[in-house]
Design a protein around this motif. Structure first.
Motif, PDB file in Angstrom:
ATOM      1  N   TYR A  23      27.877  46.978  81.017  1.00 46.81           N
ATOM      2  CA  TYR A  23      26.708  47.823  80.812  1.00 46.81           C
ATOM      3  C   TYR A  23      27.139  49.241  80.487  1.00 46.81           C
ATOM      4  N   ASN A  28      22.426  50.310  85.456  1.00 37.88           N
ATOM      5  CA  ASN A  28      22.878  48.925  85.352  1.00 37.88           C
ATOM      6  C   ASN A  28      24.301  48.756  85.867  1.00 37.88           C
ATOM      7  N   GLY A  34      21.672  43.825  84.588  1.00 39.74           N
ATOM      8  CA  GLY A  34      20.791  44.511  83.659  1.00 39.74           C
ATOM      9  C   GLY A  34      19.392  44.710  84.206  1.00 39.74           C
TER      10      GLY A  34
END
Length: 98
Positions: A23, A28, A34
């Motif tokens: 990420y 995140n 996510g």
């Protein structure tokens, strides 16, 4: 909330080869999943981003799940001094600094 990351194509090509992370967004990264949608480089188009924003505005369950997940991130960060803890998480991820 949405994360948008777009740089010059050459910079992205170089960075992609040097940096290996799942990420880009700090939220995140800290969550190690996510939570917030990331629009990176070619995905950062008006149509794809506007669909996400409309979903956030229109889909109450989706929005509430993100809010709950963000509260979990706050809990994970804990008390003051989170910058040092985040730096340690990042250092552990890239295998440096001790």
């Amino acid at each position: 909330m949405a994360i948008v990351y777009k740089v010059a194509p050459l910079s992205y090509a170089i960075g992609k080869r040097l940096i290996r992370v799942k990420y880009i967004g700090l939220t995140n990264i800290v969550a190690d999943r996510g939570i917030v949608r990331e629009f990176i480089q070619e995905d950062a188009r008006p149509g794809t981003m506007s669909r996400e924003i409309m979903r956030l505005l229109d889909d109450r369950d989706y929005r509430e799940q993100i809010r709950q997940d963000l509260k979990d991130v706050c809990t994970r960060l804990g008390e003051p001094g989170c910058s040092e803890r985040v730096a340690k998480i990042l250092a552990d991820m890239v295998g440096c600094c001790g």
